[in-house]
Design a protein around this motif. Structure first.
Motif, PDB file in Angstrom:
ATOM      1  N   VAL A  99       0.731  -1.136   0.063  1.00  0.00           N
ATOM      2  CA  VAL A  99      -0.001  -0.029  -0.033  1.00  0.00           C
ATOM      3  C   VAL A  99       0.969   1.220   0.104  1.00  0.00           C
ATOM      4  O   VAL A  99       0.565   2.199  -0.705  1.00  0.00           O
ATOM      5  CB  VAL A  99      -1.082  -0.127   1.223  1.00  0.00           C
ATOM      6  CG1 VAL A  99      -1.624   1.175   1.304  1.00  0.00           C
ATOM      7  CG2 VAL A  99      -1.938  -1.071   0.863  1.00  0.00           C
ATOM      8  N   PRO A 100       1.970   1.481   0.849  1.00  0.00           N
ATOM      9  CA  PRO A 100       2.573   2.695   0.829  1.00  0.00           C
ATOM     10  C   PRO A 100       3.155   3.129  -0.412  1.00  0.00           C
ATOM     11  O   PRO A 100       3.733   4.197  -0.788  1.00  0.00           O
ATOM     12  CB  PRO A 100       3.457   2.725   2.131  1.00  0.00           C
ATOM     13  CG  PRO A 100       2.749   1.656   3.142  1.00  0.00           C
ATOM     14  CD  PRO A 100       2.125   0.782   2.250  1.00  0.00           C
ATOM     15  N   GLY A 101       3.406   1.855  -1.106  1.00  0.00           N
ATOM     16  CA  GLY A 101       4.687   2.119  -2.179  1.00  0.00           C
ATOM     17  C   GLY A 101       3.897   2.711  -3.424  1.00  0.00           C
ATOM     18  O   GLY A 101       4.487   3.201  -4.415  1.00  0.00           O
ATOM     19  N   GLY A 102       2.532   2.674  -3.205  1.00  0.00           N
ATOM     20  CA  GLY A 102       1.697   3.116  -4.200  1.00  0.00           C
ATOM     21  C   GLY A 102       1.472   4.794  -4.460  1.00  0.00           C
ATOM     22  O   GLY A 102       0.826   5.506  -5.239  1.00  0.00           O
ATOM     23  N   PHE A 103       2.206   5.482  -3.370  1.00  0.00           N
ATOM     24  CA  PHE A 103       1.993   7.011  -3.285  1.00  0.00           C
ATOM     25  C   PHE A 103       3.051   7.592  -4.359  1.00  0.00           C
ATOM     26  O   PHE A 103       2.815   9.011  -4.484  1.00  0.00           O
ATOM     27  CB  PHE A 103       2.070   7.505  -2.026  1.00  0.00           C
ATOM     28  CG  PHE A 103       0.895   6.902  -0.962  1.00  0.00           C
ATOM     29  CD1 PHE A 103      -0.540   7.444  -1.291  1.00  0.00           C
ATOM     30  CD2 PHE A 103       0.972   6.092  -0.169  1.00  0.00           C
ATOM     31  CE1 PHE A 103      -1.401   6.912  -0.540  1.00  0.00           C
ATOM     32  CE2 PHE A 103      -0.140   5.627   0.504  1.00  0.00           C
ATOM     33  CZ  PHE A 103      -1.384   5.975   0.322  1.00  0.00           C
ATOM     34  N   ILE A 104       4.222   7.010  -4.845  1.00  0.00           N
ATOM     35  CA  ILE A 104       5.019   7.761  -5.750  1.00  0.00           C
ATOM     36  C   ILE A 104       5.350   6.915  -6.874  1.00  0.00           C
ATOM     37  O   ILE A 104       5.090   5.750  -6.701  1.00  0.00           O
ATOM     38  CB  ILE A 104       6.203   8.211  -4.995  1.00  0.00           C
ATOM     39  CG1 ILE A 104       7.027   6.805  -4.402  1.00  0.00           C
ATOM     40  CG2 ILE A 104       5.984   9.025  -3.970  1.00  0.00           C
ATOM     41  CD1 ILE A 104       8.463   7.046  -3.813  1.00  0.00           C
ATOM     42  N   LEU A 105       5.478   7.458  -7.885  1.00  0.00           N
ATOM     43  CA  LEU A 105       5.691   6.829  -9.225  1.00  0.00           C
ATOM     44  C   LEU A 105       6.705   5.905  -9.220  1.00  0.00           C
ATOM     45  O   LEU A 105       6.690   4.868  -9.746  1.00  0.00           O
ATOM     46  CB  LEU A 105       5.914   7.993 -10.239  1.00  0.00           C
ATOM     47  CG  LEU A 105       5.726   7.296 -11.636  1.00  0.00           C
ATOM     48  CD1 LEU A 105       4.497   6.782 -11.934  1.00  0.00           C
ATOM     49  CD2 LEU A 105       6.160   8.386 -12.714  1.00  0.00           C
ATOM     50  N   ALA A 106       7.815   6.238  -8.602  1.00  0.00           N
ATOM     51  CA  ALA A 106       9.169   5.398  -8.737  1.00  0.00           C
ATOM     52  C   ALA A 106       8.614   3.886  -8.161  1.00  0.00           C
ATOM     53  O   ALA A 106       9.417   2.901  -8.316  1.00  0.00           O
ATOM     54  CB  ALA A 106      10.336   5.715  -8.047  1.00  0.00           C
ATOM     55  N   THR A 107       7.926   3.759  -7.095  1.00  0.00           N
ATOM     56  CA  THR A 107       7.663   2.390  -6.714  1.00  0.00           C
ATOM     57  C   THR A 107       6.245   1.808  -7.111  1.00  0.00           C
ATOM     58  O   THR A 107       5.931   0.530  -6.597  1.00  0.00           O
ATOM     59  CB  THR A 107       7.671   2.653  -5.027  1.00  0.00           C
ATOM     60  OG1 THR A 107       6.598   3.548  -4.728  1.00  0.00           O
ATOM     61  CG2 THR A 107       8.936   2.951  -4.662  1.00  0.00           C
ATOM     62  N   VAL A 108       5.574   2.341  -8.044  1.00  0.00           N
ATOM     63  CA  VAL A 108       4.221   1.837  -8.197  1.00  0.00           C
ATOM     64  C   VAL A 108       4.369   0.415  -8.846  1.00  0.00           C
ATOM     65  O   VAL A 108       3.477  -0.423  -8.759  1.00  0.00           O
ATOM     66  CB  VAL A 108       3.440   2.917  -9.101  1.00  0.00           C
ATOM     67  CG1 VAL A 108       2.263   2.169  -9.769  1.00  0.00           C
ATOM     68  CG2 VAL A 108       2.988   3.876  -8.452  1.00  0.00           C
ATOM     69  N   LEU A 109       5.167   0.215  -9.823  1.00  0.00           N
ATOM     70  CA  LEU A 109       5.373  -0.996 -10.316  1.00  0.00           C
ATOM     71  C   LEU A 109       5.564  -2.056  -9.568  1.00  0.00           C
ATOM     72  O   LEU A 109       4.952  -3.133  -9.297  1.00  0.00           O
ATOM     73  CB  LEU A 109       6.506  -0.915 -11.415  1.00  0.00           C
ATOM     74  CG  LEU A 109       6.732  -2.438 -12.372  1.00  0.00           C
ATOM     75  CD1 LEU A 109       5.756  -2.642 -13.070  1.00  0.00           C
ATOM     76  CD2 LEU A 109       8.050  -2.058 -13.215  1.00  0.00           C
ATOM     77  N   GLY A 110       6.337  -1.745  -8.778  1.00  0.00           N
ATOM     78  CA  GLY A 110       6.665  -2.904  -7.593  1.00  0.00           C
ATOM     79  C   GLY A 110       5.551  -3.159  -6.577  1.00  0.00           C
ATOM     80  O   GLY A 110       5.452  -4.313  -6.085  1.00  0.00           O
ATOM     81  N   THR A 111       4.839  -2.006  -6.316  1.00  0.00           N
ATOM     82  CA  THR A 111       3.541  -2.375  -5.831  1.00  0.00           C
ATOM     83  C   THR A 111       2.422  -3.063  -6.322  1.00  0.00           C
ATOM     84  O   THR A 111       1.659  -4.078  -5.891  1.00  0.00           O
ATOM     85  CB  THR A 111       2.804  -0.758  -5.175  1.00  0.00           C
ATOM     86  OG1 THR A 111       3.833   0.055  -4.661  1.00  0.00           O
ATOM     87  CG2 THR A 111       1.589  -0.958  -4.780  1.00  0.00           C
ATOM     88  N   VAL A 112       2.300  -2.990  -7.604  1.00  0.00           N
ATOM     89  CA  VAL A 112       1.459  -3.589  -8.492  1.00  0.00           C
ATOM     90  C   VAL A 112       1.802  -5.143  -8.331  1.00  0.00           C
ATOM     91  O   VAL A 112       1.165  -6.313  -8.185  1.00  0.00           O
ATOM     92  CB  VAL A 112       1.299  -3.011  -9.717  1.00  0.00           C
ATOM     93  CG1 VAL A 112       0.500  -3.954 -10.606  1.00  0.00           C
ATOM     94  CG2 VAL A 112       0.694  -1.690  -9.793  1.00  0.00           C
ATOM     95  N   CYS A 113       3.288  -5.387  -8.729  1.00  0.00           N
ATOM     96  CA  CYS A 113       3.562  -6.827  -8.717  1.00  0.00           C
ATOM     97  C   CYS A 113       3.492  -7.538  -7.296  1.00  0.00           C
ATOM     98  O   CYS A 113       3.180  -8.521  -7.386  1.00  0.00           O
ATOM     99  CB  CYS A 113       5.154  -6.714  -9.233  1.00  0.00           C
ATOM    100  SG  CYS A 113       5.604  -6.286 -10.772  1.00  0.00           S
ATOM    101  N   LEU A 114       3.667  -6.706  -6.037  1.00  0.00           N
ATOM    102  CA  LEU A 114       3.520  -7.163  -5.125  1.00  0.00           C
ATOM    103  C   LEU A 114       2.061  -7.639  -4.472  1.00  0.00           C
ATOM    104  O   LEU A 114       1.556  -8.453  -3.878  1.00  0.00           O
ATOM    105  CB  LEU A 114       4.131  -6.300  -3.806  1.00  0.00           C
ATOM    106  CG  LEU A 114       4.195  -6.663  -2.459  1.00  0.00           C
ATOM    107  CD1 LEU A 114       5.279  -7.950  -2.630  1.00  0.00           C
ATOM    108  CD2 LEU A 114       4.859  -5.777  -1.596  1.00  0.00           C
TER     109      LEU A 114
END
Length: 182
Positions: A99-114
């Motif tokens: 959830v917290p990784g979805g707030f900035i663009l650099a970590t969105v891909l990792g968040t979706v994969c997770l």
């Protein structure tokens, strides 16, 4: 058709997403993105996920190839017992860490994969799968006398088996040696 082992797929997905989340966090912190604190969180979460997911689980059927250095991390995962063995716990842990990784663009891909890995782990848990460590068993070593059954009698090139039977019936001991007549 065999039954799919969902945990195997979830493990690979979660390991990849941990590395992606870690690298996205590094980019966010190094680039001083707006909200770079979420990038620092992603570095910590990505490292935790990568360490948790590095050891593979033993498959129900067939063989499982151990990752390089996995036995050291397997010992760490075994220490936490049901918290790391149960796939319901892993599914909710990964969903919460995503959830917290979805707030900035650099970590969105990792968040979706997770998030995808969390869904696959939930399916694995519903199917009754559980993480089991890979025990390395040593194969019994054969003695040299057990491996050699019968050494060849003729030097190479050897005739085919049918020709050897015919020659043995006719009384020729060695077909390659020609005797000179005196």
């Amino acid at each position: 058709m065999g039954q799919i082992e969902w945990a195997m797929w979830a493990n690979e997905q979660a390991l990849a997403s941990g590395v992606i989340l870690l690298s996205g966090g590094i980019v966010a912190v190094a680039g001083q993105f707006k909200g770079w604190q979420f990038g620092a969180y992603a570095i910590a979460a990505g490292a935790l996920i990568t360490l948790l997911e590095y050891p593979r689980s033993k498959r129900k059927k067939g063989s499982t190839i151990e990752r390089c250095g996995q036995k050291h991390m397997t010992a760490v995962v075994k220490v936490f017992g049901p918290l790391t063995r149960n796939y319901y716990v892993r599914a909710f842990l990964h969903a919460g860490l995503a959830v917290p990784g979805g707030f900035i663009l650099a970590t969105v891909l990792g968040t979706v994969c997770l998030g995808i890995a969390a869904i696959i782990y939930f399916v694995a848990a519903v199917c009754g799968e559980e993480w089991r460590p890979i025990e390395v068993r040593e194969e019994p070593k054969l003695k040299v006398s057990e491996t050699i059954k019968r050494p060849p009698e003729n030097p190479p090139p050897r005739p085919p088996p049918e020709a050897r039977r015919k020659q043995a019936d006719e009384g020729h001991a060695n077909p390659t040696v020609v005797q000179d007549e005196v």
